[in-house]
Write an enzyme that holds these catalytic residues in place. Sequence first.
Site, PDB file in Angstrom:
ATOM      1  N   GLY A   1     -23.214  54.517 -28.827  1.00  0.00           N
ATOM      2  CA  GLY A   1     -23.285  54.950 -27.329  1.00  0.00           C
ATOM      3  C   GLY A   1     -23.083  56.487 -27.249  1.00  0.00           C
TER       4      GLY A   1
ATOM      5  N   ARG B   1     -27.556  49.602 -31.894  1.00  0.00           N
ATOM      6  CA  ARG B   1     -28.176  48.215 -32.201  1.00  0.00           C
ATOM      7  C   ARG B   1     -27.432  47.404 -33.323  1.00  0.00           C
ATOM      8  NH1 ARG B   1     -33.003  50.459 -34.719  1.00  0.00           N
ATOM      9  NH2 ARG B   1     -34.049  50.924 -32.964  1.00  0.00           N
TER      10      ARG B   1
ATOM     11  N   GLY C   1     -19.997  56.653 -33.813  1.00  0.00           N
ATOM     12  CA  GLY C   1     -18.728  56.022 -33.636  1.00  0.00           C
ATOM     13  C   GLY C   1     -18.628  55.109 -34.860  1.00  0.00           C
ATOM     14  N   ASP C   2     -17.661  54.216 -34.623  1.00  0.00           N
ATOM     15  CA  ASP C   2     -17.172  53.273 -35.707  1.00  0.00           C
ATOM     16  C   ASP C   2     -18.639  52.482 -36.339  1.00  0.00           C
ATOM     17  OD1 ASP C   2     -17.689  51.881 -33.578  1.00  0.00           O
ATOM     18  OD2 ASP C   2     -15.860  50.544 -33.528  1.00  0.00           O
TER      19      ASP C   2
ATOM     20  N   THR D   1     -21.778  53.842 -36.239  1.00  0.00           N
ATOM     21  CA  THR D   1     -22.637  54.575 -37.120  1.00  0.00           C
ATOM     22  C   THR D   1     -21.914  55.133 -38.399  1.00  0.00           C
ATOM     23  OG1 THR D   1     -23.480  55.382 -34.965  1.00  0.00           O
ATOM     24  CG2 THR D   1     -23.841  56.895 -36.857  1.00  0.00           C
TER      25      THR D   1
ATOM     26  N   ASP E   1     -10.870  55.634 -30.236  1.00  0.00           N
ATOM     27  CA  ASP E   1     -10.359  54.592 -31.011  1.00  0.00           C
ATOM     28  C   ASP E   1     -10.916  54.752 -32.341  1.00  0.00           C
ATOM     29  OD1 ASP E   1     -12.952  53.917 -30.857  1.00  0.00           O
ATOM     30  OD2 ASP E   1     -12.771  51.768 -30.028  1.00  0.00           O
TER      31      ASP E   1
ATOM     32  N   GLN F   1     -18.537  57.482 -16.791  1.00  0.00           N
ATOM     33  CA  GLN F   1     -17.652  57.879 -17.675  1.00  0.00           C
ATOM     34  C   GLN F   1     -18.252  58.421 -18.849  1.00  0.00           C
ATOM     35  OE1 GLN F   1     -13.865  54.981 -17.922  1.00  0.00           O
ATOM     36  NE2 GLN F   1     -15.976  53.506 -17.492  1.00  0.00           N
ATOM     37  N   ARG F   2     -19.476  58.220 -19.110  1.00  0.00           N
ATOM     38  CA  ARG F   2     -20.075  58.731 -20.446  1.00  0.00           C
ATOM     39  C   ARG F   2     -21.105  59.666 -19.991  1.00  0.00           C
ATOM     40  NH1 ARG F   2     -21.558  53.413 -23.818  1.00  0.00           N
ATOM     41  NH2 ARG F   2     -23.883  54.402 -23.499  1.00  0.00           N
TER      42      ARG F   2
END
Length: 359
Positions: free
Chosen positions: A13, A76, A114-115, A117, A141, A285-286
């Site tokens: 994201g 994905r 993020g986690d 990727t 996180d 928020q993004r």
Amino acid sequence: MSLKKIGVLTGGGDAPGLNAVIRAVVKSAYNSGVEVIGLEDSFDGLIYPDKSRVLTPGDVTGILRFGGTILGTVNRGNPFAEPIVTPGGTYNYADRVLQMFEKMGLDALVCIGGDGTLAISYEFYKKGIPLVGVPKTIDNDIYGTTSCFGFDTAVSFATDAIDRLHTTAEAHRRIMVVEVMGRYAGWIALHAGVAGGADVILIPEIPYDLEKVAQCIRERDERGARFSIVVVAEGAIPKGGKLSVLSEAHGGTVERLGGAGMYCANALEPLTHKETRYVVLGHLQRGGMPTAFDRTLATRFGGKAVELLLNGQFGKMVANHPPDLVPIPLQDVVGKTKTVPLDNDLLMTARALGVGFGD
Ligand code: F6P
């Protein structure tokens, strides 16, 4: 190994500050005599020959302040699960990425994500691709780093939204429930809730009792404060209840959270006999421009990632350990989630101020 050509990609994201990282990578690599190839749509840039392009400082001029990512991104789930179909044939995903990495003459990668990727990147590192990870998420996180760019922007936006809801809540003497993102961690809810002066903050780390929340609101009413603001993390769970899920995980994709705010608002109205409304802040928020904090953190992350590659420090993630940025092994990061500890300073302060957590 002397670096001549590196690839940069963004996965998962989006988060405000991605473009600032790309800009920092391109400019600092260029100034060290390293060419940068922008890989589009995460690792797709290493799958499809038409999904990559050279990035020069001129290509990244002016993008510092923009949200989104000029490289595009995909979210994905597990890409290793399916074979890859290209106009040139069908390939095993990992084989194709390794083959294209060689064919494109790349020496290393900067993987911003993020986690998910970072976990994919770690797999490719183990298969022989020299790379460095840059942590990205509005959720804050990611294990091993005190902060990620995107979080401050998301919290600022949510705080502004709570400020606006305060005035209308007070005018109508209503309960306003605000659902914020964060997946299984309550960082956005906690920080925006405190910054916005919320009366109740519900986070995944503390299963909440609706009756306790209602009691908090009734006590406010008795004191003459006849409105209340309840901030609900999308991953908040009522005691004995379950996570609010919009769609279940399927194939390689992860579950989509949503509905926690609506659930809470619908349950609070009969318990408090107060008119209750809910708002879901969602992807707002993004979006938008990164805050100054996120721009500087993202710029530092990008510069540090190139420095690590130049020093041959592969298989690492750039982590913020104030006042420094430090490399930590990807191996120590993947598969873990940094949730809000129950003795977190901000959480304890909020409790001391009388904010309810539904427990
Ligand atoms: O991880 C960032 C995040 O915005 C979460 O807070 C949220 O649950 C999720 O992504 C939403 O994902 P998508 O953009 O796929 O709906």
